[in-house]
Scaffold this motif. Structure first.
Motif: not given
Ligand code: MN
Length: 141
Positions: A93, A87, A52, A58, A95, A54
């Motif tokens: 990325h 990020f 995903h 983030q 996590h 942002h």
């Molecule tokens: Mn993220």
């Protein structure tokens, strides 16, 4: 001033966004004009986000356990309590937890009328994630 007592139910992370068992507690959810939201996210061992990004970036702060994160094209990194990950805006990325450890992290996001907090992409495959367990067999040692 507004006090929200600890009565909001923990939300299960939706399968459209996560692989495995993920639980989300809302930490901050102020209405506009605030842009900031924060969630405390528990990933059970092996659980992770989908790929995903942002639009406004983030920050993730690890509070417990051992986890992994990776930006597209980069190495898988081990993250531990006290580690803070930025990020950057639009950086693709994922996590999540290590294969055999849970992770808890605080996720701080921004959003506004023109920018969603996150844009969700494809799942992190077992193959992609499996690379993590091979590369990081030392995670729990
Ligand atoms: Mn993220």
């Amino acid at each position: 001033m507004q006090i929200v007592r600890s009565s909001i139910q923990t939300a299960k992370g939706p399968q459209d966004w996560f692989t495995g068992d993920v639980y989300i507690d809302v930490v901050a959810a102020a209405p506009s004009p605030s842009r900031v939201s924060a969630n405390l996210v528990h990933f059970m061992p092996g659980a992770r986000t989908h790929w995903h990004r942002h639009a406004l970036g983030q920050t993730v702060f690890v509070t417990e356990g051992v986890g992994l994160c990776q930006r597209r094209g980069g190495p898988i990194e081990v993250i531990r309590p006290g580690d803070r990950v930025l990020f950057e805006a639009d950086e693709e990325h994922w996590h999540g937890a290590a294969p055999d450890r849970l992770i808890v992290h605080l996720a701080i996001n921004e959003a506004d009328d023109d920018h969603d907090a996150a844009e969700w992409l494809s799942p992190v495959t077992d193959e992609e994630y499996g690379l993590a367990s091979k590369d990081h067999s030392c995670v729990t040692s």
